[in-house]
Design an enzyme around this catalytic site. Sequence first.
Site, PDB file in Angstrom:
ATOM      1  CE  LYS A 126      -6.821   5.579   1.030  1.00 43.70           C
ATOM      2  NZ  LYS A 126      -7.029   6.922   1.590  1.00 43.70           N
ATOM      3  CE  LYS A 161      -6.122   1.932  -1.325  1.00 42.79           C
ATOM      4  NZ  LYS A 161      -7.283   2.295  -2.174  1.00 42.79           N
ATOM      5  NE  ARG A 211     -16.091   9.552  -4.233  1.00 37.19           N
ATOM      6  CZ  ARG A 211     -15.269  10.505  -3.784  1.00 37.19           C
ATOM      7  NH1 ARG A 211     -15.715  11.753  -3.649  1.00 37.19           N
ATOM      8  NH2 ARG A 211     -14.021  10.212  -3.463  1.00 37.19           N
ATOM      9  NE  ARG A 226     -13.735   9.355  -8.983  1.00 36.91           N
ATOM     10  CZ  ARG A 226     -13.309   9.426  -7.703  1.00 36.91           C
ATOM     11  NH1 ARG A 226     -13.095  10.597  -7.145  1.00 36.91           N
ATOM     12  NH2 ARG A 226     -13.152   8.328  -6.989  1.00 36.91           N
ATOM     13  NE  ARG A 234      -1.328   9.056  -8.841  1.00 33.06           N
ATOM     14  CZ  ARG A 234      -0.649  10.089  -8.367  1.00 33.06           C
ATOM     15  NH1 ARG A 234      -0.603  10.297  -7.058  1.00 33.06           N
ATOM     16  NH2 ARG A 234      -0.010  10.904  -9.167  1.00 33.06           N
ATOM     17  CG  ASP A 274     -13.529   6.578  -4.061  1.00 32.51           C
ATOM     18  OD1 ASP A 274     -14.462   7.345  -4.380  1.00 32.51           O
ATOM     19  OD2 ASP A 274     -12.456   6.984  -3.597  1.00 32.51           O
ATOM     20  CD  GLU A 282      -9.830   5.558  -0.831  1.00 34.30           C
ATOM     21  OE1 GLU A 282     -10.300   6.648  -0.409  1.00 34.30           O
ATOM     22  OE2 GLU A 282      -8.705   5.466  -1.341  1.00 34.30           O
ATOM     23  CG  ASN A 284     -13.915   8.932  -0.178  1.00 35.25           C
ATOM     24  OD1 ASN A 284     -12.802   9.386   0.007  1.00 35.25           O
ATOM     25  ND2 ASN A 284     -14.162   7.966  -1.053  1.00 35.25           N
TER      26      ASN A 284
END
Length: 313
Positions: A126, A161, A211, A226, A234, A274, A282, A284
Amino acid sequence: MQLNVVVVMDPIGSINIAKDSTFAMLLEAQRRGHSLLYVQPGSLGTVHGQAHARLAPLTVRDDRNGWYELGSASHRALGAGDLVLMRKDPPVDADFVHDTQILSMAQRQGARVVNDPQGLRDMNEKLAALEFPQCCPPTVVSREAATLKAFVAEHRDAVLKPLDGMGGRSIFRASAGDANLNVILETLTQGGRHLAMAQRYLPEIVDGDKRILLIDGVPVDYCLARIPQGDEFRGNLAAGGRGEGRPLSERDRWIAAQVGPEVKRRGMRFVGLDVIGDWLTEVNVTSPTCIRELDKQFGLNIAGLLFDAIERE
């Protein structure tokens, strides 16, 4: 050159091979003639100052009725000739950090580790996005409920979050004046003990949380959006999102160009960004996914691109 591909992952018997990116990497490594070795969960450690693990020879096949076979496990040191794939899912807790410290020892013994253990310790998924503020939506990180509440009041609609979640877990959407906001903040910060993140809600989420995969800082040409389903906000696949492949947009490529050189410098060889709409949310680095879905939709071999990069060394 044949490598010993040593994989650190969650239990292989519980994965969904249709969606598991680590499995795609193992299939590709085996296709190239590399030896596969599975680290028995919990077995990383040290012996006389050397990184050791309990390793079992591994064979994989793309068959949901039986996708792996393990040989007899034995302890040995990690070192030259070993390529360690560190693919354990979050949370990045004390046990995860200790494993990366042992893998740093393995590096000093001559092993190659993907992704770099130091980078895994340094780059919270994050917070790492905030190192590229030009790419991010308005965001605040704090333990203080008053600071987080003021952010929600300013932006009217926000996503809240924790810093250590994955798969969409414990993510809340809250509006100014929400009667549940106090309890949401108490839950996320554990009464002010833990940091939480608030970001401006991005309505573009209805079109998907994209992604984008980077290999040595270079983006794959397609991303997986997504898309939230039903009454869910979400987009995470683990939260029921539907995956739809798309070519990268010009803005997607710009974001990748901002982030790519820095993650490459830190030894983050396989990274997932993301992106919602035009904004990075984000970075990842622990165990990015979506290889299998993109390969299937576009006839790609993303794990092959990763091993091409590794073997060029």
